[in-house]
Design a protein around this motif. Sequence first.
Motif, PDB file in Angstrom:
ATOM      1  N   LEU A  30     128.526  58.905 -29.138  1.00 58.10           N
ATOM      2  CA  LEU A  30     129.270  57.747 -28.636  1.00 58.10           C
ATOM      3  C   LEU A  30     130.719  58.104 -28.331  1.00 58.10           C
ATOM      4  N   VAL A  31     131.298  59.002 -29.129  1.00 60.28           N
ATOM      5  CA  VAL A  31     132.663  59.456 -28.853  1.00 60.28           C
ATOM      6  C   VAL A  31     132.707  60.189 -27.511  1.00 60.28           C
ATOM      7  N   MET A  32     131.704  61.026 -27.254  1.00 59.75           N
ATOM      8  CA  MET A  32     131.675  61.754 -25.988  1.00 59.75           C
ATOM      9  C   MET A  32     131.418  60.826 -24.810  1.00 59.75           C
ATOM     10  N   ALA A  33     130.610  59.789 -25.008  1.00 59.88           N
ATOM     11  CA  ALA A  33     130.413  58.799 -23.945  1.00 59.88           C
ATOM     12  C   ALA A  33     131.733  58.117 -23.602  1.00 59.88           C
ATOM     13  N   THR A  34     132.518  57.804 -24.617  1.00 58.59           N
ATOM     14  CA  THR A  34     133.827  57.199 -24.386  1.00 58.59           C
ATOM     15  C   THR A  34     134.760  58.167 -23.674  1.00 58.59           C
TER      16      THR A  34
ATOM     17  N   PHE B  81     129.308  65.557 -21.429  1.00 56.07           N
ATOM     18  CA  PHE B  81     128.360  64.657 -20.772  1.00 56.07           C
ATOM     19  C   PHE B  81     126.977  64.764 -21.415  1.00 56.07           C
ATOM     20  N   VAL B  82     126.526  65.984 -21.694  1.00 57.17           N
ATOM     21  CA  VAL B  82     125.228  66.168 -22.343  1.00 57.17           C
ATOM     22  C   VAL B  82     125.214  65.489 -23.708  1.00 57.17           C
ATOM     23  N   ALA B  83     126.302  65.653 -24.467  1.00 57.00           N
ATOM     24  CA  ALA B  83     126.379  65.013 -25.788  1.00 57.00           C
ATOM     25  C   ALA B  83     126.322  63.501 -25.672  1.00 57.00           C
ATOM     26  N   SER B  84     126.897  62.956 -24.593  1.00 59.32           N
ATOM     27  CA  SER B  84     126.918  61.494 -24.434  1.00 59.32           C
ATOM     28  C   SER B  84     125.553  60.927 -24.087  1.00 59.32           C
ATOM     29  N   THR B  85     124.593  61.776 -23.739  1.00 60.42           N
ATOM     30  CA  THR B  85     123.242  61.304 -23.407  1.00 60.42           C
ATOM     31  C   THR B  85     122.245  61.576 -24.517  1.00 60.42           C
TER      32      THR B  85
ATOM     33  N   ASP C 154     121.390  64.863 -32.689  1.00 60.95           N
ATOM     34  CA  ASP C 154     121.073  66.033 -31.863  1.00 60.95           C
ATOM     35  C   ASP C 154     122.113  67.133 -31.982  1.00 60.95           C
ATOM     36  N   PHE C 155     123.361  66.765 -32.275  1.00 60.76           N
ATOM     37  CA  PHE C 155     124.426  67.765 -32.366  1.00 60.76           C
ATOM     38  C   PHE C 155     124.730  68.144 -33.813  1.00 60.76           C
ATOM     39  N   MET C 156     123.915  67.687 -34.744  1.00 63.51           N
ATOM     40  CA  MET C 156     124.121  68.021 -36.157  1.00 63.51           C
ATOM     41  C   MET C 156     123.234  69.167 -36.620  1.00 63.51           C
ATOM     42  N   SER C 157     122.403  69.696 -35.739  1.00 61.75           N
ATOM     43  CA  SER C 157     121.456  70.740 -36.132  1.00 61.75           C
ATOM     44  C   SER C 157     122.046  72.141 -36.052  1.00 61.75           C
ATOM     45  N   GLY C 158     123.237  72.278 -35.517  1.00 61.41           N
ATOM     46  CA  GLY C 158     123.858  73.595 -35.392  1.00 61.41           C
ATOM     47  C   GLY C 158     123.690  74.221 -34.032  1.00 61.41           C
ATOM     48  N   THR C 159     122.827  73.664 -33.192  1.00 61.26           N
ATOM     49  CA  THR C 159     122.644  74.158 -31.830  1.00 61.26           C
ATOM     50  C   THR C 159     123.162  73.113 -30.844  1.00 61.26           C
ATOM     51  N   ILE C 160     123.656  73.586 -29.733  1.00 61.20           N
ATOM     52  CA  ILE C 160     124.224  72.690 -28.719  1.00 61.20           C
ATOM     53  C   ILE C 160     123.244  72.564 -27.563  1.00 61.20           C
ATOM     54  N   PRO C 161     122.666  71.401 -27.337  1.00 57.15           N
ATOM     55  CA  PRO C 161     121.790  71.216 -26.168  1.00 57.15           C
ATOM     56  C   PRO C 161     122.605  71.360 -24.883  1.00 57.15           C
ATOM     57  N   MET C 162     121.987  71.885 -23.855  1.00 59.43           N
ATOM     58  CA  MET C 162     122.674  72.103 -22.586  1.00 59.43           C
ATOM     59  C   MET C 162     122.117  71.249 -21.456  1.00 59.43           C
ATOM     60  N   TRP C 163     121.151  70.383 -21.766  1.00 56.69           N
ATOM     61  CA  TRP C 163     120.584  69.517 -20.747  1.00 56.69           C
ATOM     62  C   TRP C 163     120.638  68.076 -21.220  1.00 56.69           C
ATOM     63  N   PRO C 164     120.834  67.133 -20.300  1.00 58.81           N
ATOM     64  CA  PRO C 164     120.966  65.713 -20.694  1.00 58.81           C
ATOM     65  C   PRO C 164     119.740  65.205 -21.434  1.00 58.81           C
ATOM     66  N   GLY C 165     119.981  64.219 -22.306  1.00 60.37           N
ATOM     67  CA  GLY C 165     118.918  63.601 -23.079  1.00 60.37           C
ATOM     68  C   GLY C 165     118.512  62.254 -22.513  1.00 60.37           C
ATOM     69  N   PRO C 166     117.697  61.513 -23.266  1.00 59.15           N
ATOM     70  CA  PRO C 166     117.142  60.252 -22.752  1.00 59.15           C
ATOM     71  C   PRO C 166     117.964  59.006 -23.071  1.00 59.15           C
ATOM     72  N   HIS C 167     119.138  59.167 -23.695  1.00 55.22           N
ATOM     73  CA  HIS C 167     119.879  57.993 -24.182  1.00 55.22           C
ATOM     74  C   HIS C 167     121.123  57.673 -23.348  1.00 55.22           C
ATOM     75  N   LEU C 168     121.159  58.097 -22.106  1.00 54.11           N
ATOM     76  CA  LEU C 168     122.358  57.896 -21.288  1.00 54.11           C
ATOM     77  C   LEU C 168     122.697  56.419 -21.133  1.00 54.11           C
ATOM     78  N   ILE C 169     121.767  55.634 -20.633  1.00 50.53           N
ATOM     79  CA  ILE C 169     122.030  54.212 -20.396  1.00 50.53           C
ATOM     80  C   ILE C 169     122.302  53.492 -21.703  1.00 50.53           C
ATOM     81  N   GLU C 170     121.550  53.815 -22.726  1.00 46.12           N
ATOM     82  CA  GLU C 170     121.731  53.162 -24.027  1.00 46.12           C
ATOM     83  C   GLU C 170     123.128  53.403 -24.595  1.00 46.12           C
ATOM     84  N   ASN C 171     123.589  54.653 -24.599  1.00 44.58           N
ATOM     85  CA  ASN C 171     124.890  54.984 -25.181  1.00 44.58           C
ATOM     86  C   ASN C 171     126.045  54.370 -24.394  1.00 44.58           C
ATOM     87  N   TYR C 172     125.977  54.480 -23.074  1.00 42.57           N
ATOM     88  CA  TYR C 172     127.074  53.956 -22.256  1.00 42.57           C
ATOM     89  C   TYR C 172     127.096  52.432 -22.283  1.00 42.57           C
TER      90      TYR C 172
END
Length: 282
Positions: A250-254, A31-35, A40-58
Motif C-alpha cells: 500500500l505504501v508503494m501504491a501511494t 509498481f510491482v510491489a503496489s500490485t 509477497d515482499f516479506m519472503s526475502g525475494t523480490i518479485p519482478m512481475w505485477p501481481g493480481p491486486h492492482l485495482i484492489e490496492n489502488y
Amino acid sequence: MIENRPGLTFLAHLVLIAGVLIVALPVWVAFVASTRGATDFMSGTIPMWPGPHLIENYSRMLDTGLSTSGTPPVGLMMFNSLVMALSIAIGKIAISMLSAFAIVYFRFPFRGLAFWCIFITLMLPVEVRIVPSFQVVAGLGLLNSYAGLSLPLIASATATFLFRQVFLTIPDELTEAARIDGAGPMKFFRDILLPLSRTNMAALFVILFIYGWNQYLWPLLITTDAQYYTIVAGIKRMADVVDGLPQWHLVMATAILAMLPPVAVVIGMQRLFVKGLVETEK
C-alpha cells in the motif's frame, strides 16, 4: 560535418539504455510491489512481475487510505499537495517577476543592495530558518492551514535572479517605444514583459511545482491535523508503523500515485520547459 561512426553510435545508445534502466528499475519495483499482496515482499525475494491486486490496492488507497497509520485517503493528501505546489509555484513566479521588474526598471536608492540582499538569501535554506519560520507561522495562527503550508516557501531569490537576467536582455529601444506610446509601468509589464517571459515562466513553473510537491520537512512540522497532510509526508507516516510491519504494497501504491502529477506537469509542459531553459534571445 558529422562523421558516421557505427561503433560510437552503438556505444552512445548502449550508455543511454543503461541509464534508462538504472533510473527506471526502482520505479518498476515500486509498481510491482503496489500490485502484490501484503506478504509477497516479506519472503526475502523480490518479485519482478505485477501481481493480481492492482485495482484492489489502488482503490483502497484512493477511497479509504491506510487507517492504521492515521493518514486520510490518498486523494485528499494529493489535493493538499496540489494546492501547496500550485501556491508555491504561482506565488514564487509572481513575486519574483515583480521584484525583478522593480530592480531593473525603477531607479531608487540602494537598488543594487536590495537585489544582493535578496540574492544572498540563497545561503539560508528552509532547514536553516525552520525554527523561526515555525514560530512566525504559529504566532499568526497558520498551523494546519494551506496558507501555513505555502506562504513561508513563496519567496525565491533564484527566480528573482533569473527574471532579472531575462529583463536585462530586453532592448532599451523597446522600453523607450512603450514610453513614447504612453504605456505606464504596469501596462509595459503586462503587455510586453509577460509575453516575452512566457517560456521562462513555464520552465520555472515546472521546477517550482516539483519543488513544492516534494516538500517533506515543512509540511511534516506544521501539520498535526490529518485533513492537511501532504502526500510526501503521508508516505513517511505510512512507513512508520509502531506495532507491526509496514504494509509496503500500500505504501508503494501511494508512492506511484504521488509520482503522477509531477510527471504529468513535466510531460504536458515539456516543449515550453526545454525552450525556456535553452532560449537566449528575445
